[in-house]
Motif scaffolding. Structure first.
Motif, PDB file in Angstrom:
ATOM      1  N   THR A   3       0.893  -1.162   0.008  1.00  0.00           N
ATOM      2  CA  THR A   3      -0.026   0.084  -0.115  1.00  0.00           C
ATOM      3  C   THR A   3       0.866   1.258   0.020  1.00  0.00           C
ATOM      4  OG1 THR A   3       0.018  -0.156   2.430  1.00  0.00           O
ATOM      5  CG2 THR A   3      -1.669  -1.022   1.230  1.00  0.00           C
ATOM      6  N   THR A  14      -5.374   9.419  -0.884  1.00  0.00           N
ATOM      7  CA  THR A  14      -5.404   8.250  -2.253  1.00  0.00           C
ATOM      8  C   THR A  14      -4.419   7.171  -1.682  1.00  0.00           C
ATOM      9  OG1 THR A  14      -5.601  10.200  -3.703  1.00  0.00           O
ATOM     10  CG2 THR A  14      -4.646   8.030  -4.659  1.00  0.00           C
ATOM     11  N   THR A  16      -2.591   3.700  -3.197  1.00  0.00           N
ATOM     12  CA  THR A  16      -2.452   2.813  -4.151  1.00  0.00           C
ATOM     13  C   THR A  16      -2.084   1.386  -3.481  1.00  0.00           C
ATOM     14  OG1 THR A  16      -1.420   4.596  -5.582  1.00  0.00           O
ATOM     15  CG2 THR A  16      -0.851   2.403  -6.106  1.00  0.00           C
ATOM     16  N   THR A 106      -6.200   2.267  -7.179  1.00  0.00           N
ATOM     17  CA  THR A 106      -6.163   3.358  -6.519  1.00  0.00           C
ATOM     18  C   THR A 106      -7.656   3.418  -5.886  1.00  0.00           C
ATOM     19  OG1 THR A 106      -6.540   4.725  -8.381  1.00  0.00           O
ATOM     20  CG2 THR A 106      -4.389   4.485  -7.709  1.00  0.00           C
TER      21      THR A 106
END
Length: 424
Positions: A3, A14, A16, A106
């Motif tokens: 992550t 945000t 990912t 995402t």
């Protein structure tokens, strides 16, 4: 699982996420086996369709199932590790899924950052007066008397100011078009009467007829009538006048269940005092919520503000429908109306966030019997049974919202008790 977090702002994050290929492949195999048991394809016996054929034939459906199983779990795990609580469903994008490779995507998250609601004792509230006057009581009684006035026929005299004339009326527009009306009631002195119209009626007796011209000035409010002449032919059929009832005990009995005028005055005084006290309480509460909301220093999550705007629009639309007005045909610019709600929605969301934080820090709870009492109040207002109201609330998540609302009211009471009060 890998992550990577990115702070877009205090309230927007945000993430990912990369889910290992072995986890992805295992999930694909699990989903494929489920399809194999149910698939019915020509040339294959039930339950004997090769996995390669299943993967090729149902590729999109399989990927859909894998994504909707793995991604929510991965997002929840990532958020729990960071102690982040989203205020709305994460926005998932840039999903890449290939067999034998990691699943990557995402997630855009909206959250409320930790904040301190501050020292509640520093809040200063001004108490508004709730005293009523005898003059106010008399004005209220005068309005009751005015509503109880009766219209009676006038005989033996001509039309005077304040009368209502019942007319047969012909109206000739500048273009020569004639509109004929029977039994038109015109109250002399009414704001909507044409300029100079009343003066032409004063002095006419029942049965008399008069033709006159009214000139509408250039600055007349109705533009199509401005700077025009209209001819009226009026025949008086009846003269009526509003007669106020005597201000006595009989009047009080007609108004309601009162034995005397004194009893009516007492009820008016009591009701006005209750209204004044409620107005003062509401003003104090609104002042408190405004000051609490101002303690939010970060930009509010857009989804919370939009949700509050949606709620306000839905409530307004319901009020229109309660008045038998179709919201779609009300001639309202809904985009403009929506934008006009934004500032108020922000204030409301901000105050709610602070109340929730106060409730959390002070460990405020709502007892089941408090919820039961509120359900009973809802039932009494709606004319339904408490059981029916509770069933409906449980069906659409209303009990949780009701409990949250009661918890916030406890936070309001707590903040009110700690705030400093000053008189006007």
């Amino acid at each position: 699982m890998k992550t990577e977090f990115q702070d877009v702002s205090e309230t927007q994050k945000t993430i990912t996420i990369e889910i290992p290929s072995d986890v992805v492949d295992a999930e694909i195999d699990r989903v494929v086996k489920g399809y194999s048991k149910q698939a019915r394809l020509p040339g294959f016996r039930p339950g004997k369709v090769p996995s390669t054929v299943i993967k090729q034939r149902f590729r999109e459906q399989i990927h859909h199932d894998v994504i909707h199983d793995l991604i929510p779990r991965a997002v929840e795990e990532a958020l729990q590790e960071r102690g982040i609580e989203p205020v709305d469903t994460p926005n998932i994008k840039d999903v890449v899924l290939r067999e034998g490779e990691p699943l990557t995507f995402t997630a855009a998250i909206e959250t409320v950052p930790p904040f301190d609601p501050g020292d509640l004792s520093t809040i200063l509230l001004r108490q508004h007066g709730s005293t009523i006057t005898e003059d106010g009581i008399e004005k209220t009684i005068a309005r009751l008397r005015d509503r109880a006035a009766k219209s009676e026929t006038v005989e033996g005299r001509p039309i005077a100011a304040g009368d209502t004339a019942v007319l047969v009326l012909d109206r000739t527009d500048p273009d020569g078009k004639v509109d004929h009306h029977e039994d038109v009631s015109v109250e002399l002195g009414a704001a909507g009467n044409p300029p100079g119209f009343d003066e032409n009626l004063v002095g006419l007796n029942t049965g008399e007829e008069k033709t006159f011209v009214v000139h509408f000035p250039a600055d007349y409010a109705v533009k199509e009538m401005a700077d025009t002449d209209v001819t009226y032919k009026a025949q008086v059929k009846e003269i009526r006048r509003r007669v106020l009832p005597e201000l006595d005990d009989e009047f009080a009995k007609d108004v309601g269940d009162f034995d005397s005028l004194a009893a009516l005055r007492d009820r008016v005084r009591t009701d006005m005092q209750a209204d004044a006290e409620e107005h003062a309480r509401q003003h104090l509460r609104n002042d408190l919520l405004k000051q609490l909301g101002q303690r939010i220093t970060f930009e509010l999550p857009p989804s919370l503000v939009d949700r509050e705007i949606d709620r306000r629009l839905e409530e307004f639309a319901r009020r229109l429908m309660d008045q038998n007005v179709d919201p779609r045909k009300a001639g309202i610019d809904w985009a403009q109306f929506r934008e006009a709600q934004r500032e108020g929605a922000r204030d409301s969301v901000a105050s709610v966030l602070v109340l929730d934080e106060i409730a959390r820090r002070e460990s405020l709870t709502v007892a089941p019997e408090d919820v039961d009492k509120e359900v009973e109040r809802f039932a009494e207002r709606s004319g339904r049974t408490p059981a029916a109201v509770r069933a409906q609330l449980e069906k659409d998540g209303g009990i949780a919202r009701l409990t949250a609302g009661l918890r916030r009211e406890k936070a309001v009471d707590l903040a009110m008790s700690r705030a400093k009060m000053t008189s006007e």
